[in-house]
Write a protein that holds these residues in place. Structure first.
Motif, short mmCIF file in Angstrom:
data_model
loop_
_atom_site.label_atom_id
_atom_site.label_comp_id
_atom_site.label_asym_id
_atom_site.label_seq_id
_atom_site.Cartn_x
_atom_site.Cartn_y
_atom_site.Cartn_z
N ARG A 257 33.91 51.95 38.40
CA ARG A 257 34.53 51.04 39.35
C ARG A 257 34.67 51.63 40.75
O ARG A 257 35.62 51.34 41.47
CB ARG A 257 35.88 50.56 38.83
N ASN A 258 33.71 52.45 41.16
CA ASN A 258 33.71 53.02 42.49
C ASN A 258 32.80 52.16 43.37
O ASN A 258 31.65 52.50 43.62
CB ASN A 258 33.23 54.48 42.45
N SER A 259 33.34 51.04 43.82
CA SER A 259 32.53 50.07 44.55
C SER A 259 32.06 50.59 45.90
O SER A 259 30.96 50.27 46.35
CB SER A 259 33.28 48.74 44.71
N LEU B 152 27.59 44.53 41.59
CA LEU B 152 28.55 45.09 42.54
C LEU B 152 29.40 43.98 43.15
O LEU B 152 30.62 44.14 43.29
CB LEU B 152 27.83 45.88 43.62
N ALA B 153 28.80 42.86 43.48
CA ALA B 153 29.55 41.73 44.03
C ALA B 153 30.59 41.24 43.02
O ALA B 153 31.74 40.94 43.39
CB ALA B 153 28.61 40.60 44.41
N ALA C 102 36.24 40.95 41.40
CA ALA C 102 37.29 41.22 40.42
C ALA C 102 38.38 42.11 41.03
O ALA C 102 39.57 41.88 40.82
CB ALA C 102 36.70 41.88 39.18
N GLU C 103 37.97 43.12 41.81
CA GLU C 103 38.94 44.00 42.45
C GLU C 103 39.81 43.22 43.43
O GLU C 103 41.02 43.42 43.51
CB GLU C 103 38.23 45.13 43.21
N ASN C 104 39.19 42.32 44.18
CA ASN C 104 39.92 41.53 45.17
C ASN C 104 40.94 40.58 44.55
O ASN C 104 41.91 40.20 45.20
CB ASN C 104 38.95 40.74 46.06
N HIS C 105 40.71 40.22 43.32
CA HIS C 105 41.62 39.30 42.64
C HIS C 105 42.47 40.01 41.58
O HIS C 105 43.12 39.34 40.78
CB HIS C 105 40.83 38.14 42.00
N GLN D 19 41.64 41.53 38.94
CA GLN D 19 41.18 41.28 37.58
C GLN D 19 40.45 42.50 37.04
O GLN D 19 39.96 43.32 37.81
CB GLN D 19 40.22 40.09 37.55
N PRO D 20 40.35 42.59 35.72
CA PRO D 20 39.52 43.67 35.17
C PRO D 20 38.06 43.41 35.53
O PRO D 20 37.67 42.26 35.75
CB PRO D 20 39.73 43.57 33.65
N PRO D 21 37.26 44.47 35.64
CA PRO D 21 35.86 44.27 36.01
C PRO D 21 35.11 43.53 34.93
O PRO D 21 35.52 43.55 33.75
CB PRO D 21 35.32 45.70 36.16
N PRO D 22 34.02 42.87 35.29
CA PRO D 22 33.20 42.21 34.28
C PRO D 22 32.70 43.21 33.25
O PRO D 22 32.51 44.38 33.57
CB PRO D 22 32.03 41.63 35.07
N GLN D 23 32.47 42.76 32.03
CA GLN D 23 32.03 43.65 30.95
C GLN D 23 30.71 44.32 31.27
O GLN D 23 30.46 45.42 30.83
CB GLN D 23 31.90 42.88 29.64
N ASN D 24 29.85 43.69 32.04
CA ASN D 24 28.55 44.26 32.32
C ASN D 24 28.48 44.90 33.70
O ASN D 24 27.42 44.98 34.28
CB ASN D 24 27.46 43.18 32.19
N ALA D 25 29.60 45.39 34.21
CA ALA D 25 29.64 45.95 35.56
C ALA D 25 28.71 47.14 35.73
O ALA D 25 28.26 47.41 36.83
CB ALA D 25 31.06 46.35 35.95
#
Length: 167
Positions: free
Chosen positions: A116-118, A147-148, A153-156, A158-164
């Protein structure tokens, strides 16, 4: 085994005067010893001995850490055994897209997304796009979409998508 010279070898100077000491040159590890060490490290990963594998990787990186094949092997082995944090730790400081090529960069990009290091992922994605490799375009667009999704998800909160980590 390759051995280092124990004493410098005097060589004649260019002007014909007194000999000039020639410093010993460090010997690079034989490719076969690097490959054998990488294989042993992979075996340690398969045996769930991450500390043992990391010690071997550090040893290889100290002597052959600028080789593209070494970086892609280490990042691939760590990633395929689900050890993504060590990819960032070991590979990121050494990786240069121009010198090491895109394969290691793609492994590192997946590690950034999985951890999760965007910010780092965006930076690396920009670098990989700048290589202008048409055969990578579709894959890089997939990473861009992943990445989008992560940033959204970070902006809201929320947990990241499963396939991040995988486009």
């Amino acid at each position: 085994f390759a051995s280092k010279e124990s004493n410098p070898t005097p060589t004649p100077s260019a002007n014909g005067g007194a000999p000039v000491e020639k410093a010993p040159t460090p010997t690079a590890p034989a490719p076969s010893s690097v490959a054998a060490t990488l294989l042993t490290a992979r075996e340690r990963l398969d045996a769930r001995d991450l500390p043992g594998a990391m010690a071997l990787y550090e040893q290889v990186l100290a002597t052959a850490g600028d080789r593209a094949d070494v970086l892609v092997t280490i990042s691939g082995d760590l990633g395929s055994t689900e050890h993504v944090e060590p990819i960032v730790e070991l590979i990121a400081p050494r990786y240069d897209a121009e010198r090491h090529g895109p394969a290691t960069g793609l492994n590192l990009l997946q590690a950034y997304l999985a951890t999760r290091n965007s910010t780092a992922a965006q930076h690396l994605l920009d670098i990989l796009f700048s290589l202008q490799r048409p055969e990578l375009e579709e894959r890089l667009h997939g990473f861009s979409n992943a990445l989008a999704d992560l940033i959204e998800a970070e902006n809201h909160g929320q947990p990241p998508p499963q396939n991040a980590g995988a486009p």
